[in-house]
Design a protein around this motif. Structure first.
Motif, mmCIF file in Angstrom:
data_model
loop_
_atom_site.group_PDB
_atom_site.id
_atom_site.type_symbol
_atom_site.label_atom_id
_atom_site.label_comp_id
_atom_site.label_asym_id
_atom_site.label_seq_id
_atom_site.Cartn_x
_atom_site.Cartn_y
_atom_site.Cartn_z
ATOM 1 N N PHE A 36 -59.142 -37.573 -36.357
ATOM 2 C CA PHE A 36 -59.115 -36.251 -36.980
ATOM 3 C C PHE A 36 -59.325 -35.161 -35.933
ATOM 4 O O PHE A 36 -58.696 -34.101 -35.988
ATOM 5 N N ALA A 37 -60.210 -35.428 -34.964
ATOM 6 C CA ALA A 37 -60.466 -34.449 -33.908
ATOM 7 C C ALA A 37 -59.195 -34.159 -33.112
ATOM 8 O O ALA A 37 -58.870 -33.000 -32.828
ATOM 9 N N ARG A 38 -58.469 -35.202 -32.758
ATOM 10 C CA ARG A 38 -57.236 -35.021 -31.983
ATOM 11 C C ARG A 38 -56.175 -34.282 -32.800
ATOM 12 O O ARG A 38 -55.428 -33.462 -32.262
ATOM 13 N N LEU A 39 -56.102 -34.588 -34.093
ATOM 14 C CA LEU A 39 -55.126 -33.901 -34.943
ATOM 15 C C LEU A 39 -55.418 -32.411 -34.996
ATOM 16 O O LEU A 39 -54.519 -31.576 -34.791
ATOM 17 N N LEU A 40 -56.661 -32.039 -35.270
ATOM 18 C CA LEU A 40 -57.010 -30.629 -35.376
ATOM 19 C C LEU A 40 -56.823 -29.912 -34.043
ATOM 20 O O LEU A 40 -56.345 -28.774 -33.998
ATOM 21 N N ASN A 41 -57.200 -30.572 -32.959
ATOM 22 C CA ASN A 41 -57.032 -29.952 -31.644
ATOM 23 C C ASN A 41 -55.564 -29.778 -31.279
ATOM 24 O O ASN A 41 -55.180 -28.793 -30.638
ATOM 25 N N THR A 42 -54.735 -30.735 -31.674
ATOM 26 C CA THR A 42 -53.305 -30.621 -31.404
ATOM 27 C C THR A 42 -52.687 -29.489 -32.215
ATOM 28 O O THR A 42 -51.827 -28.746 -31.715
ATOM 29 N N MET A 43 -53.129 -29.321 -33.445
ATOM 30 C CA MET A 43 -52.672 -28.192 -34.256
ATOM 31 C C MET A 43 -53.100 -26.881 -33.610
ATOM 32 O O MET A 43 -52.328 -25.917 -33.550
ATOM 33 N N ARG A 44 -54.307 -26.846 -33.111
ATOM 34 C CA ARG A 44 -54.843 -25.647 -32.468
ATOM 35 C C ARG A 44 -54.048 -25.277 -31.220
ATOM 36 O O ARG A 44 -53.730 -24.103 -30.994
ATOM 37 N N LYS A 45 -53.717 -26.253 -30.412
ATOM 38 C CA LYS A 45 -53.049 -26.005 -29.131
ATOM 39 C C LYS A 45 -51.536 -25.857 -29.243
ATOM 40 O O LYS A 45 -50.887 -25.369 -28.311
#
Length: 253
Positions: free
Chosen positions: A87-96
């Protein structure tokens, strides 16, 4: 529909669509989390994709959050942390991602599903799209999705959702700032998303990329922050409290 869920994608006239499905209320096991994350990254680099739309299939739940089946299988801290890092990687990828991301929330969203709604740049929903953060009831807490949700709805509303762990209807979510617009039915929702996506697809990619950086200023520490949050969840998920809650929930359902 596939037993383990699936993710399908396409790009038409600059509009990239990511569609996910899981037979258990569109819950998200590690496999689907990785696929969605990878596609967002790929579309972010793809010159043919000017805007990204995330949606799930079916007519009921948008996303039930973490896969309970997978949570029950976690036996050690390393595995637990890695699950929540999905979930952390998904949210960070959306952010970036340098492209605007539109989230289509057609039904109820829980936990990680609320996180996706919050991490999107523009989120539209139907009036059936209630939201809930049920993690505290599980003995965990909305740690990983918390920064994205708090950024969108503010600390007071985030505290409210986290503590009471009850359903909040779509109009509450709109008033809180999670949803940009709420529609009476799926047809109207899809019409509005299509219209907005076409407008964005015609805009300058460079301008969008720069605007995205401005929108997300102040989140530069999220790589380390969300990993720290994943460690908290990875530890708590090993508790007897959480294991017993999930077993009882699955028995009742």
């Amino acid at each position: 529909m596939e037993k383990n869920g699936k993710v399908t994608v396409n790009v038409i006239n600059g509009i990239a669509s990511i569609n996910f499905h899981h037979p258990k209320s569109n819950s998200l096991p590690t496999k689907l989390l990785k696929e969605i994350t990878n596609y967002i990254y790929e579309f972010g680099e793809d010159e043919k994709a000017h805007v990204i739309v995330i949606r799930s299939e079916g007519e009921k739940s948008f996303c039930a959050g973490a896969s309970f089946d997978e949570l029950l299988e976690i036996k050690d801290f390393k595995t637990g942390k890695e699950f929540f890092m999905g979930f952390a990687r998904l949210l960070n990828t959306m952010r970036k991602c340098p492209k605007f991301i539109i989230a289509r929330i057609h039904g109820k969203a829980v936990g990680g599903g609320v996180g996706i709604a919050a991490a999107a740049d523009y989120t539209m929903a139907t009036n059936e799209a209630s939201v809930r953060l049920s993690e505290l009831a599980l003995g965990i807490g909305p740690f990983v999705v918390g920064p994205a949700i708090e950024r969108k709805i503010g600390k007071t509303n985030f505290i409210t959702m986290s503590i009471d762990a009850e359903w909040h209807d779509a109009f509450w979510a709109k008033q809180a700032g999670l949803y940009t617009k709420v529609f009476a039915n799926i047809h109207d929702l899809d019409e509005a998303i299509s219209s907005l996506a076409k407008k964005i697809a015609a805009c300058s990619p460079d301008a969008i990329s720069e605007m995205k950086k401005v929108f997300w200023q102040g989140t530069e520490n999220w790589d380390s922050l969300l990993e720290e949050r994943a460690e908290i969840s990875g530890r708590l998920v090993l508790s007897d409290f959480t294991k017993n809650y999930i077993k009882n929930f699955k028995t009742k359902s």
